[in-house]
Design a protein around this motif. Sequence first.
Motif, PDB file in Angstrom:
ATOM      1  N   ASP A  77      -4.986  -9.748  -9.944  1.00 62.21           N
ATOM      2  CA  ASP A  77      -5.553  -9.870  -8.592  1.00 62.21           C
ATOM      3  C   ASP A  77      -4.890  -8.896  -7.636  1.00 62.21           C
ATOM      4  O   ASP A  77      -5.555  -8.285  -6.773  1.00 62.21           O
ATOM      5  CB  ASP A  77      -5.397 -11.310  -8.094  1.00 62.21           C
ATOM      6  CG  ASP A  77      -6.255 -12.288  -8.888  1.00 62.21           C
ATOM      7  OD1 ASP A  77      -7.266 -11.843  -9.468  1.00 62.21           O
ATOM      8  OD2 ASP A  77      -5.901 -13.495  -8.934  1.00 62.21           O
ATOM      9  N   ILE A  78      -3.562  -8.768  -7.791  1.00 57.85           N
ATOM     10  CA  ILE A  78      -2.846  -7.828  -6.914  1.00 57.85           C
ATOM     11  C   ILE A  78      -3.316  -6.404  -7.177  1.00 57.85           C
ATOM     12  O   ILE A  78      -3.544  -5.611  -6.240  1.00 57.85           O
ATOM     13  CB  ILE A  78      -1.334  -7.959  -7.130  1.00 57.85           C
ATOM     14  CG1 ILE A  78      -0.845  -9.314  -6.585  1.00 57.85           C
ATOM     15  CG2 ILE A  78      -0.575  -6.830  -6.443  1.00 57.85           C
ATOM     16  CD1 ILE A  78       0.562  -9.655  -6.986  1.00 57.85           C
ATOM     17  N   CYS A  79      -3.480  -6.083  -8.475  1.00 61.40           N
ATOM     18  CA  CYS A  79      -3.970  -4.740  -8.802  1.00 61.40           C
ATOM     19  C   CYS A  79      -5.386  -4.526  -8.249  1.00 61.40           C
ATOM     20  O   CYS A  79      -5.738  -3.413  -7.811  1.00 61.40           O
ATOM     21  CB  CYS A  79      -3.956  -4.538 -10.317  1.00 61.40           C
ATOM     22  SG  CYS A  79      -2.294  -4.478 -11.026  1.00 61.40           S
ATOM     23  N   ASN A  80      -6.185  -5.616  -8.306  1.00 62.00           N
ATOM     24  CA  ASN A  80      -7.535  -5.491  -7.751  1.00 62.00           C
ATOM     25  C   ASN A  80      -7.515  -5.392  -6.227  1.00 62.00           C
ATOM     26  O   ASN A  80      -8.407  -4.777  -5.623  1.00 62.00           O
ATOM     27  CB  ASN A  80      -8.391  -6.688  -8.178  1.00 62.00           C
ATOM     28  CG  ASN A  80      -8.659  -6.703  -9.672  1.00 62.00           C
ATOM     29  OD1 ASN A  80      -8.817  -5.637 -10.284  1.00 62.00           O
ATOM     30  ND2 ASN A  80      -8.708  -7.880 -10.263  1.00 62.00           N
ATOM     31  N   ARG A 118      -5.098  -3.999  -4.477  1.00 62.02           N
ATOM     32  CA  ARG A 118      -4.505  -2.741  -4.000  1.00 62.02           C
ATOM     33  C   ARG A 118      -5.564  -1.707  -3.603  1.00 62.02           C
ATOM     34  O   ARG A 118      -5.427  -1.055  -2.547  1.00 62.02           O
ATOM     35  CB  ARG A 118      -3.581  -2.190  -5.076  1.00 62.02           C
ATOM     36  CG  ARG A 118      -2.226  -2.882  -5.076  1.00 62.02           C
ATOM     37  CD  ARG A 118      -1.354  -2.409  -6.203  1.00 62.02           C
ATOM     38  NE  ARG A 118      -0.076  -3.124  -6.196  1.00 62.02           N
ATOM     39  CZ  ARG A 118       0.810  -3.035  -7.179  1.00 62.02           C
ATOM     40  NH1 ARG A 118       0.554  -2.277  -8.238  1.00 62.02           N
ATOM     41  NH2 ARG A 118       1.936  -3.702  -7.097  1.00 62.02           N
ATOM     42  N   PRO A 119      -6.645  -1.549  -4.401  1.00 59.00           N
ATOM     43  CA  PRO A 119      -7.699  -0.633  -3.908  1.00 59.00           C
ATOM     44  C   PRO A 119      -8.304  -1.099  -2.596  1.00 59.00           C
ATOM     45  O   PRO A 119      -8.617  -0.276  -1.724  1.00 59.00           O
ATOM     46  CB  PRO A 119      -8.735  -0.645  -5.043  1.00 59.00           C
ATOM     47  CG  PRO A 119      -7.971  -1.023  -6.257  1.00 59.00           C
ATOM     48  CD  PRO A 119      -6.921  -1.964  -5.785  1.00 59.00           C
ATOM     49  N   GLN A 133      -8.351   0.902   0.646  1.00 60.36           N
ATOM     50  CA  GLN A 133      -9.604   1.111   1.373  1.00 60.36           C
ATOM     51  C   GLN A 133      -9.456   0.694   2.832  1.00 60.36           C
ATOM     52  O   GLN A 133      -9.929   1.381   3.757  1.00 60.36           O
ATOM     53  CB  GLN A 133     -10.723   0.325   0.686  1.00 60.36           C
ATOM     54  CG  GLN A 133     -12.098   0.588   1.273  1.00 60.36           C
ATOM     55  CD  GLN A 133     -13.177  -0.167   0.519  1.00 60.36           C
ATOM     56  OE1 GLN A 133     -12.852  -0.888  -0.425  1.00 60.36           O
ATOM     57  NE2 GLN A 133     -14.425  -0.004   0.929  1.00 60.36           N
ATOM     58  N   LEU A 134      -8.774  -0.486   3.011  1.00 62.84           N
ATOM     59  CA  LEU A 134      -8.559  -0.938   4.396  1.00 62.84           C
ATOM     60  C   LEU A 134      -7.651   0.026   5.152  1.00 62.84           C
ATOM     61  O   LEU A 134      -7.855   0.284   6.352  1.00 62.84           O
ATOM     62  CB  LEU A 134      -7.941  -2.338   4.382  1.00 62.84           C
ATOM     63  CG  LEU A 134      -8.866  -3.465   3.907  1.00 62.84           C
ATOM     64  CD1 LEU A 134      -8.080  -4.767   3.803  1.00 62.84           C
ATOM     65  CD2 LEU A 134     -10.033  -3.639   4.869  1.00 62.84           C
ATOM     66  N   ALA A 135      -6.647   0.562   4.451  1.00 67.31           N
ATOM     67  CA  ALA A 135      -5.764   1.535   5.115  1.00 67.31           C
ATOM     68  C   ALA A 135      -6.550   2.787   5.491  1.00 67.31           C
ATOM     69  O   ALA A 135      -6.389   3.339   6.603  1.00 67.31           O
ATOM     70  CB  ALA A 135      -4.601   1.882   4.186  1.00 67.31           C
ATOM     71  N   SER A 136      -7.441   3.237   4.554  1.00 76.62           N
ATOM     72  CA  SER A 136      -8.267   4.410   4.881  1.00 76.62           C
ATOM     73  C   SER A 136      -9.224   4.103   6.044  1.00 76.62           C
ATOM     74  O   SER A 136      -9.445   4.934   6.936  1.00 76.62           O
ATOM     75  CB  SER A 136      -9.035   4.857   3.646  1.00 76.62           C
ATOM     76  OG  SER A 136      -9.937   3.840   3.229  1.00 76.62           O
ATOM     77  N   CYS A 137      -9.806   2.854   6.019  1.00 70.58           N
ATOM     78  CA  CYS A 137     -10.665   2.453   7.132  1.00 70.58           C
ATOM     79  C   CYS A 137      -9.894   2.433   8.443  1.00 70.58           C
ATOM     80  O   CYS A 137     -10.401   2.858   9.503  1.00 70.58           O
ATOM     81  CB  CYS A 137     -11.287   1.092   6.869  1.00 70.58           C
ATOM     82  SG  CYS A 137     -12.508   1.075   5.545  1.00 70.58           S
ATOM     83  N   LYS A 138      -8.657   1.916   8.364  1.00 69.79           N
ATOM     84  CA  LYS A 138      -7.814   1.893   9.563  1.00 69.79           C
ATOM     85  C   LYS A 138      -7.559   3.306  10.068  1.00 69.79           C
ATOM     86  O   LYS A 138      -7.643   3.597  11.278  1.00 69.79           O
ATOM     87  CB  LYS A 138      -6.506   1.189   9.235  1.00 69.79           C
ATOM     88  CG  LYS A 138      -5.525   1.133  10.390  1.00 69.79           C
ATOM     89  CD  LYS A 138      -4.241   0.434   9.955  1.00 69.79           C
ATOM     90  CE  LYS A 138      -3.214   0.453  11.102  1.00 69.79           C
ATOM     91  NZ  LYS A 138      -1.947  -0.188  10.678  1.00 69.79           N
TER      92      LYS A 138
END
Length: 327
Positions: free
Chosen positions: A124-127, A129-130, A134-139
């Motif tokens: 779940d953690i590995c899932n 992380r993307p 993605q949220l970091a890129s959105c931010k």
Amino acid sequence: GVGGAFARAGCGDGILFANNEKATMQNLNDRLASYLDKVRLLEGDNADLEGKIREGYAKGGPSCEPRDYSCFHKEIEDLQNQILCAAMETNKILLNIDNNRMTADDFRVKYETECGLRQNVDADICNLRPVLDQLASCKTDLQLQCEALTEEMCCLKTNHEEEMNCLRKQATGDVSVEVNACPGPDLRKILEDLRCQYETLMERNRKETEQWYACKVEEVNLEVITSSQEIESSNKQVTELRRQLQALEINIQAQLTMKENLEASLAETECRYNKYLAELQSQISCVEQRLAEIRAETECQNQEYKTLLDVKCRLEQEIQTYHCLLE
């Protein structure tokens, strides 16, 4: 043989009595003396045999008599009780080993379950992380959009101020124009209205953008915090399970060592008691063999004694017969 000799002697004596009484008496006396010597010899042999028998009984002593094994019964019973106690202890140890093995199997199943849960959490953690990336890129994109909108707003403010300045300069010029027409619309008011609408729109867009950005950042932070807490909880569980596994392995190793020591002690005890029982059995076998030999020797001596008594009785009967004949 003695009876036959006596019968033959009786027949011959009758003839001798018929022929010569003195010779017959002399012959009878000689034969009586011979029988008496033989009786004395047999009595001496009998006395020697009785002395030997008494000497054998004296030497054999208690071994010729039925042995009293009662002194060994208590020792044998103690050994049997010790063997039973050792067997019970062995059964208890085996039961404890089985219980510990079952407990270890349960803990192994729990450990495997926890490992599966940890793998699921890691997956779940590995899932996530993307998603986090993605949220970091959105931010980052939102920050760039916000900066672009801020720059655009600054540019629009600058252009608006320049336009306002130009309009003010045009409105405050020295040129007077007289137009004979209806009064036109108030440009200043129109510009003010446009400016107010534009500023209201900008402010509303800015607030909506800030709210959307704040919501997204809050969601990302919540997801990051939740993921961090789950990771920390999983790490704590893994650490606790690893500690429990180490404790169980140490306990199992101690139990196995104790089992090996107890098995070695049990084997040594069984070997010692088997050796002692074998020695007792060999002693009993030797004593029984000696008793059998003494019993056989005694029976043989009794048989010889009975034979001698029979011979003695026959001789006494012949002597009695000779006495009768002499009378």
